[in-house]
Design an enzyme around this catalytic site. Sequence first.
Site, PDB file in Angstrom:
ATOM      1  N   TYR A 478      55.195  11.704   7.905  1.00 58.89           N
ATOM      2  CA  TYR A 478      54.274  10.901   7.088  1.00 58.89           C
ATOM      3  C   TYR A 478      54.246   9.455   7.599  1.00 58.89           C
ATOM      4  O   TYR A 478      53.295   9.005   8.188  1.00 58.89           O
ATOM      5  CB  TYR A 478      54.652  10.963   5.612  1.00 58.89           C
ATOM      6  CG  TYR A 478      53.597  10.338   4.731  1.00 58.89           C
ATOM      7  CD1 TYR A 478      52.446  11.052   4.408  1.00 58.89           C
ATOM      8  CD2 TYR A 478      53.733   9.038   4.238  1.00 58.89           C
ATOM      9  CE1 TYR A 478      51.452  10.478   3.618  1.00 58.89           C
ATOM     10  CE2 TYR A 478      52.752   8.466   3.460  1.00 58.89           C
ATOM     11  CZ  TYR A 478      51.618   9.183   3.144  1.00 58.89           C
ATOM     12  OH  TYR A 478      50.641   8.607   2.371  1.00 58.89           O
ATOM     13  N   SER A 558      47.104  13.399   4.964  1.00 63.39           N
ATOM     14  CA  SER A 558      46.662  12.087   4.502  1.00 63.39           C
ATOM     15  C   SER A 558      47.048  11.033   5.548  1.00 63.39           C
ATOM     16  O   SER A 558      46.592  11.088   6.679  1.00 63.39           O
ATOM     17  CB  SER A 558      47.262  11.790   3.123  1.00 63.39           C
ATOM     18  OG  SER A 558      46.593  10.732   2.500  1.00 63.39           O
ATOM     19  N   ASP A 642      37.282  15.890  -1.574  1.00 68.55           N
ATOM     20  CA  ASP A 642      38.345  14.894  -1.418  1.00 68.55           C
ATOM     21  C   ASP A 642      37.735  13.502  -1.523  1.00 68.55           C
ATOM     22  O   ASP A 642      37.031  13.049  -0.629  1.00 68.55           O
ATOM     23  CB  ASP A 642      39.029  15.061  -0.061  1.00 68.55           C
ATOM     24  CG  ASP A 642      40.297  14.222   0.070  1.00 68.55           C
ATOM     25  OD1 ASP A 642      40.475  13.295  -0.743  1.00 68.55           O
ATOM     26  OD2 ASP A 642      41.089  14.495   0.984  1.00 68.55           O
ATOM     27  N   HIS A 677      42.039  16.299  -2.538  1.00 70.27           N
ATOM     28  CA  HIS A 677      43.074  15.803  -1.636  1.00 70.27           C
ATOM     29  C   HIS A 677      44.327  16.674  -1.658  1.00 70.27           C
ATOM     30  O   HIS A 677      45.211  16.506  -0.826  1.00 70.27           O
ATOM     31  CB  HIS A 677      43.418  14.361  -2.012  1.00 70.27           C
ATOM     32  CG  HIS A 677      44.107  13.597  -0.925  1.00 70.27           C
ATOM     33  ND1 HIS A 677      43.561  13.414   0.329  1.00 70.27           N
ATOM     34  CD2 HIS A 677      45.310  12.962  -0.884  1.00 70.27           C
ATOM     35  CE1 HIS A 677      44.381  12.691   1.074  1.00 70.27           C
ATOM     36  NE2 HIS A 677      45.458  12.419   0.362  1.00 70.27           N
TER      37      HIS A 677
END
Length: 717
Positions: A478, A558, A642, A677
């Site tokens: 991430y 993301s 999203d 999302h």
Amino acid sequence: MRTASLLTVVVLFAACQTTPKREPITVNYPTTQKVDTVDTYFGTEVPDPYRWLEDDRSAETEAWVKQQNATTFGYLEKIPFREDLKNRLEKLWNYEKVGSPFKEGDYTYYYKNNGLQDQYVVYRKKEGGEEEVFLDPNTFSEDGTTSLMGLNFTKDGSKAAYLISEGGSDWRKAIVIDAETIEVVEDTLVDIKFSGISWKGNEGFFYSSYDKPEGSELSAKTDQHKLYYHKLGTPQSEDEVIFGGIPEEKHRYVWGSVSEDENYLFISASVSTSGNKLFMMDLTQENPELVTILDDTDSDTNVVDNEGSKLFLVTDRNAPNKKVVVVDASNPAPENWQDLIPETENVLTVGTGGGYLFAEYMVDAISKVLQYDYEGNLVREVELPGVGSAGGFGGKKEEKEFYFFFTNYNTPSSLYKYDVKTGEYEQYWKPQIDFNPEDYESKQIFYTSKDGTQVPMIITYKKGLELNGKNPTILYGYGGFNISLTPSFSIVNAVWMEQGGVYAVPNLRGGGEYGKKWHLAGTKLQKQNVFDDFIAAAEYLIENKYTSKEYLAIRGGSNGGLLVGATMIQRPDLMQVALPAVGVLDMLRYHTFTAGAGWAYDYGTSEDSAEMFNYLKGYSPVHNIKEGTEYPATLVTTGDHDDRVVPAHSFKFAAELQEKQAGDNPTLIRIETNAGHGAGTPVSKTIEQYADIFGFTFYNMGFNELPNQAVLKEFKD
């Protein structure tokens, strides 16, 4: 029209046998129209040939989505073990899951899923009474895509308001009910976004939202958040704006929270995802004034509790790893703050319950919990059930016990009932799952990134793993927004590891594992550090023969989708498969959509300066795909609803890849319809998604059948 064929790969198995040659899957990509859109940044012209895909309401975009999905699913349907993966995921997923109980009024409430229900159901029961369904989100819509996204009760438990999301959107509706009868008591509130519900007595509640934007509500920019008060029995059109309605109060994110004793309203206001101002109102006054606690956004500071007029705050102001301070509400400015729980070398989060403070620390991403009284005296360290992640330490002040969870990468989450006075706890609930944690192990290592920084990584796999460079491996990351990746169990990762797969998670810079300094080291003009950390993690796994290029997949969602996109563009030679999910992939325009401008603290924007523009353009995945380069087999995933990271990011990235990819690796995009999302995605859709993702991954690593057929045979028998 470009055509690609998947090369036949021979894979050696432990028994030194070879798999039969596979028939290559031919992909005929749809033609994606190009337009002559050009933007100029600081004198530099930047073409944007797929700008038209940003219009999520156009018939042309809708047709493109259908064509791409037809191509992608046509490919996925030809993978011979796709259905086996789906069946195994369903089998392993099918166990009862229970959330921590909580008391409201005369009832104890809890979330529960009987196994394969699309959404968790809220149950309740009185002491000694029978269990009954309170709310069942599976009845909210026929296809299971309307989800429950919040449930808040009045202090006496007599009324409740719950938030729902339709099709995965961040826009919410609020429904107010009588908690005893479960009957709706007034009109549904609409157009609520990035908000909770905080009650003021039984007469009304506070919530936050934006004015509905012009144009598409899924992609149009929203940047002035407002805090409202809704009085029961009045129309939403009459709701009072408490904060954010005037120019000097303009912020992108505004939240309001009423203290447990209902004496104070605390208001947090932010222009980005890091740093906030803090205000308060004395609700015991008839016309309360807005009082400033903190008037700059140089820190992340929030009120965790109060005792009368004494306020307890957690802050990273002059304390990058956070600390707890105390101040009186009559003079709450920072110069009056006094340390209660000082900063340590480990990052702190704080919970409250039973009249105590619970300091939860991350020690190299592993949980450590200390219990303090409200005078700052250490009561005890909570001896956790093992090495991993613990959370949920908190409850109401009068409660004598509450529940916490414990998990790690190979241990499904269990619940424990904790006695706040004695510190003793007992296991309250343990999942009955067809998975034996004892067969697997996790190992934390530290590797060296490009600039010499030591980065931790936890590698999880089946015991007895042979380090021969041939283990299918997912490297997940991430690296942003101060978010920490701590050990937690995942059903989908369990299925991956059953097949002999390795699952590796590095704690990259940009995250919050080592406090504010670690976060800042992966932001703006230092964002490349994050990609370098991820690349170095891949190199470590290859050098130490956990895997090799041919068996390595990188995955992230993301901001992690940006990580995957940038890494595969910079080092296409390093991995066989790339799996960017709901990614931020157009770094020059991300801030023009929905609430994207709030991410500028981490990224900077292309409008800030020539230096920032050039830096962003230098790594923006959409803008750095090179003609004639062989990129890894890529499955881009996104949802058509999203409105957090709009799907145009993924659309444009996939179109560029399909145009410029050299060689035979497929470049596909899987677009989930009526999905957002990720939050609230129905279980059935999630299972289908991961059957496709893992099927694509194994197949493009050269497998014609799954590596561990014994597992499949066992559950079939």
